[in-house]
Scaffold this motif. Structure first.
Motif, short mmCIF file in Angstrom:
data_model
loop_
_atom_site.label_atom_id
_atom_site.label_comp_id
_atom_site.label_asym_id
_atom_site.label_seq_id
_atom_site.Cartn_x
_atom_site.Cartn_y
_atom_site.Cartn_z
N HIS A 35 -0.22 3.58 -6.02
CA HIS A 35 0.16 3.31 -5.29
C HIS A 35 -0.12 1.87 -4.28
CE1 HIS A 35 3.26 6.19 -4.88
NE2 HIS A 35 2.25 7.35 -5.25
N LEU A 36 0.63 1.38 -4.53
CA LEU A 36 -0.14 -0.16 -3.60
C LEU A 36 0.13 0.13 -2.38
CD1 LEU A 36 -0.07 -2.98 -3.61
CD2 LEU A 36 2.36 -2.63 -3.09
N VAL A 37 -1.77 -0.28 -1.82
CA VAL A 37 -1.70 -0.23 -0.27
C VAL A 37 -2.30 -0.74 0.41
CG1 VAL A 37 -2.89 2.85 -0.51
CG2 VAL A 37 -4.38 0.45 -0.84
N GLU A 38 -1.86 -0.88 2.25
CA GLU A 38 -2.34 -2.70 2.82
C GLU A 38 -3.57 -2.30 3.26
OE1 GLU A 38 0.57 -0.35 3.72
OE2 GLU A 38 1.31 -1.80 2.00
N VAL A 39 -4.24 -2.75 2.93
CA VAL A 39 -5.50 -3.50 3.59
C VAL A 39 -5.89 -4.69 4.58
CG1 VAL A 39 -8.41 -2.81 3.03
CG2 VAL A 39 -6.73 -2.42 1.44
N ALA A 40 -6.27 -4.25 6.02
CA ALA A 40 -6.44 -4.95 7.34
C ALA A 40 -7.58 -4.65 7.53
CB ALA A 40 -5.22 -4.64 7.95
N ALA A 41 -8.52 -5.91 8.32
CA ALA A 41 -9.41 -5.74 8.20
C ALA A 41 -10.06 -6.86 9.18
CB ALA A 41 -10.87 -5.31 7.49
N ASP A 42 -11.34 -6.42 9.67
CA ASP A 42 -11.62 -8.43 11.19
C ASP A 42 -13.49 -7.20 11.41
OD1 ASP A 42 -11.72 -5.43 12.93
OD2 ASP A 42 -10.12 -6.44 13.91
N LEU A 43 -13.73 -7.81 12.38
CA LEU A 43 -14.86 -7.20 12.35
C LEU A 43 -15.50 -5.71 13.31
CD1 LEU A 43 -16.62 -10.87 13.92
CD2 LEU A 43 -16.46 -9.61 11.77
N ARG A 44 -13.93 -5.16 13.63
CA ARG A 44 -14.19 -3.89 14.24
C ARG A 44 -13.84 -2.76 13.38
NH1 ARG A 44 -13.60 -4.10 20.61
NH2 ARG A 44 -15.34 -4.36 20.85
N GLN A 45 -12.79 -2.99 12.47
CA GLN A 45 -12.51 -1.76 11.84
C GLN A 45 -11.34 -2.23 10.57
OE1 GLN A 45 -9.40 -0.70 14.36
NE2 GLN A 45 -7.69 -1.38 13.40
N VAL A 46 -11.78 -1.38 9.76
CA VAL A 46 -11.02 -1.79 8.76
C VAL A 46 -9.89 -0.71 8.68
CG1 VAL A 46 -11.17 -0.85 5.70
CG2 VAL A 46 -12.58 -2.25 7.80
N ALA A 47 -8.81 -0.79 7.78
CA ALA A 47 -7.22 0.41 8.29
C ALA A 47 -6.97 0.32 6.96
CB ALA A 47 -6.11 -0.15 9.27
N VAL A 48 -6.54 1.00 6.38
CA VAL A 48 -6.11 1.49 4.90
C VAL A 48 -4.79 2.16 4.82
CG1 VAL A 48 -6.32 1.74 3.06
CG2 VAL A 48 -7.91 1.10 3.64
N THR A 49 -3.73 1.85 5.14
CA THR A 49 -2.14 1.81 5.03
C THR A 49 -1.05 2.23 4.33
OG1 THR A 49 -1.00 0.28 6.24
CG2 THR A 49 -1.92 1.66 7.83
N ARG A 50 0.09 2.77 3.90
CA ARG A 50 1.09 2.48 3.18
C ARG A 50 2.04 3.80 3.82
NH1 ARG A 50 2.93 2.40 -1.69
NH2 ARG A 50 4.40 4.33 -2.51
N GLU A 51 3.28 2.32 3.51
CA GLU A 51 4.65 3.24 4.30
C GLU A 51 4.34 3.34 5.79
OE1 GLU A 51 6.27 6.33 1.76
OE2 GLU A 51 6.47 4.16 0.17
N GLY A 52 3.29 2.83 6.56
CA GLY A 52 3.52 3.11 7.96
C GLY A 52 1.60 4.39 8.11
N ARG A 53 1.88 4.93 6.49
CA ARG A 53 0.75 6.18 7.23
C ARG A 53 -0.69 5.80 7.31
NH1 ARG A 53 0.68 10.95 3.35
NH2 ARG A 53 -0.62 11.96 3.67
N VAL A 54 -1.17 5.72 7.93
CA VAL A 54 -2.73 5.71 7.91
C VAL A 54 -3.64 6.47 6.88
CG1 VAL A 54 -4.94 4.78 9.02
CG2 VAL A 54 -3.07 4.68 10.78
N LEU A 55 -4.17 5.79 6.36
CA LEU A 55 -4.44 6.50 5.41
C LEU A 55 -6.41 6.42 5.51
CD1 LEU A 55 -2.55 5.86 1.75
CD2 LEU A 55 -2.34 7.44 3.25
N ALA A 56 -6.44 5.67 5.85
CA ALA A 56 -8.99 4.84 5.95
C ALA A 56 -8.24 4.33 7.37
CB ALA A 56 -9.06 4.69 4.85
#
Length: 56
Positions: A35-56
């Motif tokens: 599935h397509l997931v969204e990956v957002a990162a900055d110097l403090r954290q990395v977040a992987v989400t899909r449909e608003g659900r945090v996966l990592a």
């Protein structure tokens, strides 16, 4: 203070359910394989989400 750095991308989660961000691999909930997931990162954290659900 370090400079602000941010990254955002959308990727299809591969079978090995890992995403690579800034040279580091992060495991993601295998529920999202293929599935397509969204990956957002900055110097403090990395977040992987899909449909608003945090996966990592």
């Amino acid at each position: 203070m370090p400079p602000f750095t941010a990254a955002y991308s959308q990727i299809g989660l591969p079978r090995d359910y890992y995403v690579r961000v800034y040279g580091n691999d992060y495991s993601v909930d295998p529920w999202a394989i293929g599935h397509l997931v969204e990956v957002a990162a900055d110097l403090r954290q990395v977040a992987v989400t899909r449909e608003g659900r945090v996966l990592a």
